[in-house]
Design a protein around this motif. Structure first.
Motif, mmCIF file in Angstrom:
data_model
loop_
_atom_site.group_PDB
_atom_site.id
_atom_site.type_symbol
_atom_site.label_atom_id
_atom_site.label_comp_id
_atom_site.label_asym_id
_atom_site.label_seq_id
_atom_site.Cartn_x
_atom_site.Cartn_y
_atom_site.Cartn_z
ATOM 1 N N GLN A 56 6.117 -21.045 -16.799
ATOM 2 C CA GLN A 56 7.428 -21.079 -16.125
ATOM 3 C C GLN A 56 7.709 -22.505 -16.541
ATOM 4 O O GLN A 56 8.683 -22.691 -17.646
ATOM 5 C CB GLN A 56 7.906 -21.093 -14.839
ATOM 6 C CG GLN A 56 7.689 -20.197 -14.023
ATOM 7 C CD GLN A 56 8.894 -19.898 -12.909
ATOM 8 O OE1 GLN A 56 9.665 -20.834 -12.809
ATOM 9 N NE2 GLN A 56 7.878 -18.840 -12.552
ATOM 10 N N PRO A 57 6.687 -23.464 -16.914
ATOM 11 C CA PRO A 57 7.463 -24.852 -17.870
ATOM 12 C C PRO A 57 7.002 -24.599 -19.028
ATOM 13 O O PRO A 57 8.184 -25.302 -19.636
ATOM 14 C CB PRO A 57 5.877 -25.579 -17.569
ATOM 15 C CG PRO A 57 5.368 -24.286 -16.136
ATOM 16 C CD PRO A 57 6.027 -23.928 -16.254
ATOM 17 N N ALA A 61 10.209 -25.472 -21.713
ATOM 18 C CA ALA A 61 10.340 -26.286 -22.518
ATOM 19 C C ALA A 61 10.692 -26.002 -24.069
ATOM 20 O O ALA A 61 11.331 -25.895 -24.869
ATOM 21 C CB ALA A 61 8.988 -27.156 -22.638
ATOM 22 N N ILE A 242 6.880 -31.842 -21.971
ATOM 23 C CA ILE A 242 7.038 -31.635 -20.294
ATOM 24 C C ILE A 242 6.464 -32.898 -19.845
ATOM 25 O O ILE A 242 6.432 -33.107 -18.539
ATOM 26 C CB ILE A 242 5.815 -30.421 -20.298
ATOM 27 C CG1 ILE A 242 5.560 -29.335 -20.366
ATOM 28 C CG2 ILE A 242 5.521 -30.026 -19.085
ATOM 29 C CD1 ILE A 242 6.043 -28.189 -20.857
ATOM 30 N N LEU A 246 7.768 -34.872 -16.819
ATOM 31 C CA LEU A 246 6.936 -34.569 -14.612
ATOM 32 C C LEU A 246 7.128 -36.207 -14.711
ATOM 33 O O LEU A 246 7.506 -36.712 -13.403
ATOM 34 C CB LEU A 246 5.575 -33.865 -15.077
ATOM 35 C CG LEU A 246 5.251 -33.708 -14.563
ATOM 36 C CD1 LEU A 246 5.328 -33.065 -13.652
ATOM 37 C CD2 LEU A 246 3.174 -33.042 -14.437
ATOM 38 N N CYS A 257 10.265 -31.610 -4.944
ATOM 39 C CA CYS A 257 9.141 -30.318 -4.816
ATOM 40 C C CYS A 257 8.143 -31.105 -3.793
ATOM 41 O O CYS A 257 7.680 -30.008 -3.480
ATOM 42 C CB CYS A 257 8.609 -31.541 -6.716
ATOM 43 S SG CYS A 257 10.283 -30.955 -8.088
ATOM 44 N N THR A 486 13.109 -27.246 -18.820
ATOM 45 C CA THR A 486 11.536 -27.864 -18.460
ATOM 46 C C THR A 486 11.610 -28.088 -16.577
ATOM 47 O O THR A 486 10.379 -28.325 -15.860
ATOM 48 C CB THR A 486 11.660 -28.705 -18.957
ATOM 49 O OG1 THR A 486 11.636 -28.615 -20.361
ATOM 50 C CG2 THR A 486 9.853 -29.733 -18.552
ATOM 51 N N GLY A 489 10.765 -25.162 -14.207
ATOM 52 C CA GLY A 489 9.785 -25.307 -14.665
ATOM 53 C C GLY A 489 8.365 -26.350 -13.817
ATOM 54 O O GLY A 489 7.668 -25.371 -13.190
ATOM 55 N N ILE A 490 9.273 -27.120 -13.883
ATOM 56 C CA ILE A 490 7.760 -28.567 -13.179
ATOM 57 C C ILE A 490 8.134 -27.491 -11.448
ATOM 58 O O ILE A 490 7.143 -28.292 -10.784
ATOM 59 C CB ILE A 490 8.451 -29.589 -13.794
ATOM 60 C CG1 ILE A 490 8.165 -29.577 -14.827
ATOM 61 C CG2 ILE A 490 7.391 -30.553 -12.735
ATOM 62 C CD1 ILE A 490 7.875 -31.587 -15.740
ATOM 63 N N ASN A 492 9.019 -25.547 -10.296
ATOM 64 C CA ASN A 492 8.051 -24.294 -10.028
ATOM 65 C C ASN A 492 6.222 -24.235 -10.039
ATOM 66 O O ASN A 492 5.615 -23.575 -9.026
ATOM 67 C CB ASN A 492 8.061 -23.126 -10.883
ATOM 68 C CG ASN A 492 6.966 -21.633 -10.640
ATOM 69 O OD1 ASN A 492 7.360 -21.076 -10.120
ATOM 70 N ND2 ASN A 492 6.182 -21.548 -11.018
ATOM 71 N N LEU A 493 6.078 -25.770 -10.140
ATOM 72 C CA LEU A 493 4.727 -25.675 -9.799
ATOM 73 C C LEU A 493 4.402 -26.619 -8.651
ATOM 74 O O LEU A 493 3.402 -25.984 -7.917
ATOM 75 C CB LEU A 493 4.502 -27.260 -10.774
ATOM 76 C CG LEU A 493 5.095 -26.593 -12.894
ATOM 77 C CD1 LEU A 493 3.971 -28.194 -13.103
ATOM 78 C CD2 LEU A 493 3.421 -25.889 -12.580
#
Length: 583
Positions: A56-57, A61, A242, A246, A257, A486, A489-490, A492-493
């Protein structure tokens, strides 16, 4: 965007979720039927968190760095192709294995034990690789679908768009779990496929996935945009972006998050152990070991009801947070004075209209804040998990699992809506801008630094489409924007990380293994009884409830979204104007 636009934009999420149910509902039994040990099967299941951590990240990106009008749909189609190939390979892995083994001439014939062993080993290899491809493709597809939603949805409909994503996700669960109960071997056309229920379900999944993805890609088109990077970005540059995103993550998104980190410490135990919990409750109620297949089917029925409640909640609950267009910004609000003048005229018109009808003036009502809805859902989830202390019958356990569907609908809607609304916010330009001719919304606009002119009007913050076509003038210094894909995606982390702590399988779990050893005294997958005399799953669920309580506390630190702040400010101005005219 019309309701039809929102439906076609979100319908692919239903197809993707049906593909998830193939893996979640049939994955472990299918791998075990091929001869894999439980330990190796648990390693296969690590594909989920690993793919979520990487796919995802990176895909977000890469698509952010593209200027093409196909930057999101390219990855949607590529992920779908990978999904179709991997699902088809899973459905026919034994036949494919036999074909390739015969192609290289292993063994003397079908009766040869050497050939049978080689076919089985090759089938296992196909299945393991297919599961990893399936996980990476599913993560890529879901990430790209959310990125597309961010790109093409107007700022005032981001909340509605994410609500439709939540509805489609739960609808996919209903279809997926529903097919688990249908006798597919008796259906007129599907029975011609032959093979097991798993194979037929895979073929149905492929058909639905292709149709839904085609609808999304056909009815929605992105806009090409300038290359803000100045050159085509290399993969190393994408990784650096990325890292930059972040580090520079906006505070509201960072707090979301943090909430997700604790919230999914509660969600993963429920998602992975709910059917096992049903079996343990069934064993406790009847004081005997239940039939494993019957216990699993009872758990799947509860999950089906949970999905139905999720869809109903996804339809009804978003109305509490629906954006009243009377409180939204208008195109003529070029500065605060213009906005105040419009509000004054609007209140005057409403007062005159109310007087004609002989009724008092009723101003709009502020909808529920997204963070308040999220807080309520997390607290409800904690209460439901703590209620497992008093659950002793299958009916009570079914009610518990069903009601959790309310919380899941919110989890699939509110966090993404908050993040996307924050991403729509951009600092005001510092010089007069030219209105663009198009109305599409891009997730990564130019960002401008403030110039030195102290007499510039204070412009309200608009969605990105208002500034995409801005002409760069004196004092305007473009910077690299915060890329929407991006950031998602972060986010999702934060969702994936708890899965490494609360794994689906005992062998690679950390917290769950400790709880199982303390409560049950042994591995729940060990020989002997599977359900009777065991209560570890209940304590794992309660541990998750404690984590979601922490998440509910952190939610209170998430500020209202830019749209909510603007709506609350305009409502306050309307109330002041009303008080001025009615002292």
């Amino acid at each position: 965007m019309s309701t039809w636009d929102l439906v076609t934009l979100s319908i692919s999420m239903a197809g993707a979720q049906i593909a998830w149910t193939v893996e979640l509902g049939y994955g472990t039994p299918f791998l075990l039927s091929l001869g894999l040990s439980e330990h190796v099967t648990s390693l296969v299941w690590l594909a989920g968190p690993i793919s979520g951590l990487i796919a995802q990240p990176v895909i977000g990106a890469l698509s952010d760095s593209s200027t093409s009008k196909y930057r999101r749909r390219y990855w949607i189609i590529l992920s779908t192709v990978a999904l179709v190939i991997s699902t088809f390979t899973l459905a026919y892995c034994e036949e494919l294995a036999a074909f390739f083994v015969d192609l290289i001439g292993v063994g003397a014939g079908d009766w040869d034990e050497k050939r049978k062993k080689q076919v089985n080993s090759t089938a296992i290899g196909f299945a393991v690789v297919s599961f990893y491809v399936l996980d990476f493709a599913l993560n890529g597809l879901q990430a790209s679908l959310r990125n597309l939603l961010l790109d093409v949805t107007p700022a005032d409909q981001v909340n509605a768009g994410n609500a439709w994503h939540s509805r489609m996700t739960n609808a996919g669960n209903i279809v997926g779990y529903g097919f688990g109960f249908l006798p597919l071997a008796q259906l007129p056309i599907i029975r011609l496929l032959g093979g097991s229920q798993f194979r037929k379900f895979c073929v149905i999944c492929i058909i639905i996935l292709v149709i839904t993805v085609w609808m999304t890609c056909f009815f929605h088109e992105e806009q090409a945009r300038p290359n803000v990077y100045g050159r085509n970005s290399k993969f190393k540059d994408v990784l650096n972006n990325i890292r930059t995103a972040l580090i520079n993550l906006p505070k509201p998104i960072r707090r979301v998050c943090y909430v997700q980190l604790f919230a999914f410490m509660g969600w993963f135990p429920f998602l992975f152990y709910s059917t096992t919990y049903m079996g343990q409750v069934m064993a406790y109620e009847h004081q005997e070991e239940p039939d494993p297949e019957y216990a699993t089917r009872t758990g799947e029925l509860a999950m089906l009801l949970y999905s139905v409640v999720g869809v109903l909640t996804g339809v009804l609950l978003p109305h509490l947070a629906s954006r009243d267009r009377r409180l939204m910004a208008h195109q003529e609000d070029v500065d605060e004075d213009a906005e105040l003048t419009r509000l004054r005229n609007t209140v005057r018109e409403w007062r005159a209209d109310a007087a004609r009808r002989g009724k008092p003036l009723r101003l709009p009502v502020m909808p529920f804040l997204l963070r308040n809805i999220w807080t309520g859902a997390l607290i409800l989830f904690s209460i439901l998990t703590f209620s497992t202390l008093f659950i002793s019958t299958v009916f009570q356990a079914t009610v518990f699992i069903t009601l959790v569907g309310i919380c899941w609908a919110v989890a699939m809607w509110v966090p993404f809506a908050i993040i996307m609304e924050v991403l729509k916010e951009t600092p005001a330009p510092t010089a007069p801008v030219r209105r663009p001719s198009h109305t599409r919304v891009l997730s990564t606009p130019h960002v401008f630094r403030r110039g030195n002119n102290e007499r510039q009007p204070l412009l309200r913050r608009r969605s990105y489409d208002e500034y995409d076509g801005a002409v760069e003038g004196e004092g305007e210094v473009p910077t690299i924007p915060m890329a929407g894909g991006t950031v998602l995606g972060i986010h999702n982390l934060a969702i994936v990380m708890p899965q490494f702590i609360l794994s689906t399988h005992y062998e690679v779990a950390l917290v769950t293994s400790a709880i199982f050893r303390i409560v049950d005294g042994s591995n729940p997958d060990s020989t002997g009884t599977t359900y009777l005399g065991k209560s570890g799953v209940g304590w794992v669920l309660r541990f998750g409830g404690c984590c979601t309580l922490l998440g509910a506390f952190i939610v209170r630190m998430v500020p209202p979204t830019p749209t909510e702040k603007a709506m609350r400010r305009r409502l306050g101005e309307m109330q002041l104007l009303e008080e001025e005219n009615n002292p």
